[in-house]
Design a protein around this motif. Structure first.
Motif, PDB file in Angstrom:
ATOM      1  N   THR A   1      -8.138 -10.952  12.410  1.00  0.00           N
ATOM      2  CA  THR A   1      -7.502  -9.720  11.937  1.00  0.00           C
ATOM      3  C   THR A   1      -6.132 -10.098  11.400  1.00  0.00           C
ATOM      4  N   GLY A   2      -5.760  -9.539  10.311  1.00  0.00           N
ATOM      5  CA  GLY A   2      -4.468  -9.891   9.725  1.00  0.00           C
ATOM      6  C   GLY A   2      -4.613 -10.873   8.574  1.00  0.00           C
ATOM      7  N   SER A   3      -5.814 -11.440   8.409  1.00  0.00           N
ATOM      8  CA  SER A   3      -6.008 -12.430   7.347  1.00  0.00           C
ATOM      9  C   SER A   3      -6.417 -11.776   6.034  1.00  0.00           C
ATOM     10  N   GLY A   4      -6.665 -10.481   6.064  1.00  0.00           N
ATOM     11  CA  GLY A   4      -7.141  -9.792   4.853  1.00  0.00           C
ATOM     12  C   GLY A   4      -8.662  -9.796   4.779  1.00  0.00           C
ATOM     13  N   LYS A   5      -9.326  -9.901   5.913  1.00  0.00           N
ATOM     14  CA  LYS A   5     -10.794 -10.039   5.904  1.00  0.00           C
ATOM     15  C   LYS A   5     -11.498  -8.756   5.470  1.00  0.00           C
ATOM     16  N   THR A   6     -10.906  -7.589   5.761  1.00  0.00           N
ATOM     17  CA  THR A   6     -11.587  -6.339   5.379  1.00  0.00           C
ATOM     18  C   THR A   6     -11.775  -6.288   3.862  1.00  0.00           C
TER      19      THR A   6
ATOM     20  N   ASP B   1      -3.405  -2.101  13.274  1.00  0.00           N
ATOM     21  CA  ASP B   1      -3.032  -2.976  12.175  1.00  0.00           C
ATOM     22  C   ASP B   1      -2.292  -2.157  11.128  1.00  0.00           C
TER      23      ASP B   1
ATOM     24  N   TYR C   1      -0.937  -5.755  -3.707  1.00  0.00           N
ATOM     25  CA  TYR C   1      -1.662  -7.001  -3.417  1.00  0.00           C
ATOM     26  C   TYR C   1      -1.525  -7.892  -4.647  1.00  0.00           C
TER      27      TYR C   1
ATOM     28  N   GLN D   1      -9.985 -14.070   1.205  1.00  0.00           N
ATOM     29  CA  GLN D   1     -10.465 -13.317   0.043  1.00  0.00           C
ATOM     30  C   GLN D   1     -10.848 -14.258  -1.093  1.00  0.00           C
TER      31      GLN D   1
ATOM     32  N   PHE E   1      -7.179 -11.463  -8.454  1.00  0.00           N
ATOM     33  CA  PHE E   1      -8.417 -10.758  -8.105  1.00  0.00           C
ATOM     34  C   PHE E   1      -9.384 -10.686  -9.296  1.00  0.00           C
TER      35      PHE E   1
ATOM     36  N   GLU F   1      -1.596 -11.320  -4.823  1.00  0.00           N
ATOM     37  CA  GLU F   1      -2.623 -12.359  -4.903  1.00  0.00           C
ATOM     38  C   GLU F   1      -3.548 -12.317  -3.697  1.00  0.00           C
ATOM     39  N   PRO F   2      -4.769 -12.837  -3.880  1.00  0.00           N
ATOM     40  CA  PRO F   2      -5.726 -12.790  -2.775  1.00  0.00           C
ATOM     41  C   PRO F   2      -5.283 -13.688  -1.624  1.00  0.00           C
TER      42      PRO F   2
ATOM     43  N   ALA G   1       0.832  -2.571   8.460  1.00  0.00           N
ATOM     44  CA  ALA G   1       1.699  -3.608   7.890  1.00  0.00           C
ATOM     45  C   ALA G   1       3.184  -3.291   8.047  1.00  0.00           C
TER      46      ALA G   1
END
Ligand code: AMP
Length: 410
Positions: free
Chosen positions: A47-52, A310, A21, A28, A3, A23-24, A312
């Motif tokens: 959703t689930g890809s880490g987009k937020t 969502d 976290y 990201q 990051f 790694e990105p 984890a």
């Protein structure tokens, strides 16, 4: 790539390392440097890809610079299709921005009282996360000022259009400064979404991570036959006592059966909560928060209530009642296997429900393995396997299956 190399600095880096976290994710890595540089983005991701975090981290970082004009309106606006998603994004902003001095956010969503939202809008704000309808209400009453707005994010833009929000989005965007940054996230960038995206952005960089394996959740799908309701309940109990179950969503067909099952599991000593459409928004939010905090191990839910959850920690999904539609099955099992983790989806199937499995397998193109829990085998052995989609892969005859996964689970 980490990051820091993407341009994220303290205090967000500490928050990320505390959250584990390491790694990105792909989205990201692609989006953060461009968003930091102020570019417009069109991102196809799920959703689930880490987009937020892909949009929130760079936008929070940019908030460290002074606002471009005085005032109290938000500097970042995120539009989201549902209350649940909006509240999740607002919570993410507060979590990622925990170390930022005086980060002020507001979630403006429908189905909740106006009072607190109005009070928040009377004070300066940095980030607003909103569903389109409620935001338009506030705009209509002149309560929100966009003169300071730097970035507009459309999260799950395809779902917003599916839900009929196109006109609302256009009306909202008409109030935004022209020289803003716009980031649009969507599962697809085709058709109407693509047209909207082109209208709203300037010289946007397109990021397409749809095909990366990371998106494909690793979910093992299993089916257990149940002779009757009593047998089903015993199977559920045995599954939930399995050592590998961290957190679990159990799907029931109706609000009533959700409550009944929840009571039954509570009596058996599980930390369990129900989630269905008859609950007040505040109650739903608190229930989801306890799940997210790990205080609740088992959530018993209806299809509609559980969409978009969502968390984890959800290692298992159990279909106590088989889903009516194959599409619901896909939404249900997608509650596990989040954020690159693996998950297990178990469907408890009455003998009369077999035809539903065939529909599901046809829809997903994936076979569902038949299993038994030793000591809890069905009285009637399943008839010879269904006609399954012809595809390569391991043998699916029930008798070939080791039962190790469920051993010692009672
Ligand atoms: P999203 O696609 O934004 O809904 O995120 C899905 C989940 O992935 C959330 O639970 C996040 O907390 C988690 N997540 C996001 N980025 C990372 C990362 N780089 N490493 C591990 N987990 C992540």
């Amino acid at each position: 790539m980490n990051f820091a190399e993407l341009g994220i600095g303290a205090p967000m880096l500490d928050v990320l390392s505390r959250a584990g976290y390491t790694e990105p994710t792909a989205v990201q890595a692609a989006a953060i440097p461009l968003a930091l540089a102020g570019r417009d983005l069109l991102v196809s991701s799920h959703t689930g890809s880490g987009k937020t975090a892909a949009f929130m981290l760079p936008l929070l970082q940019r908030l460290k610079a002074a606002p471009r004009s005085p005032g109290r309106g938000p500097r970042v606006l995120v539009l989201a299709p549902t209350r649940e998603l909006a509240m999740q994004v607002d919570a993410a902003a507060l979590a990622y921005g925990a170390g930022l001095p005086r980060l002020r956010t507001a979630a403006l969503v429908g189905g909740t009282p106006y009072g607190l939202q109005i009070r928040k809008l009377e004070r300066p704000l940095d980030v607003v996360v909103a569903t389109p309808g409620r935001l338009l209400d506030h705009i209509g009453s002149g309560r929100i000022d966009f003169s300071r707005l730097e970035t507009l994010v459309l999260d799950e833009a395809d779902r917003m259009l599916d839900m009929g929000f196109l006109a609302d989005i256009e009306a909202i965007v008409a109030r935004m400064p022209q020289d803003r940054q716009t980031l649009l996230f969507s599962a697809t960038l085709d058709g109407v979404v693509g047209q909207l995206a082109r209208r709203l952005t300037r010289d946007a960089q397109r990021i397409d991570i749809g095909a990366t394996p990371e998106r494909k959740a690793d979910i093992e799908q299993v089916m257990l036959f149940a002779d009757d309701l009593r047998h089903k309940t015993r199977l559920l109990d045995a599954l939930l006592r399995g050592a590998e179950v961290r957190q679990c969503v159990v799907f029931a067909a109706t609000k009533r059966s959700t409550e009944d099952l929840c009571g039954l599991l509570a009596d058996s000593g599980f930390s369990v909560a129900a989630l269905h459409g008859d609950m007040q928004q505040g109650q739903r939010t608190r229930t989801l928060q306890r799940l997210r905090d790990g205080q609740t191990q088992v959530l018993v839910a209806t299809d509609v209530a559980a969409r978009g959850i969502d968390v984890a920690g959800i290692s298992h999904v159990i279909n106590f009642d088989a889903p009516r539609q194959a599409e619901d099955y896909v939404h249900r099992i997608g509650r596990t296997g989040r954020a690159g983790r693996s998950g297990v989806a178990v469907t408890l199937m009455g003998h009369h429900e077999r035809h539903r499995v065939r529909d599901i397998e046809r829809f997903t193109g994936q076979p569902i393995r038949i299993d038994v829990i030793p000591g809890l085998e069905p009285r009637f052995r399943p008839a010879p396997a269904f006609k399954r989609p012809a595809r390569p892969g391991p043998s699916r005859r029930p008798s070939d299956r080791p039962h190790a996964r469920w051993q010692g689970t009672r």
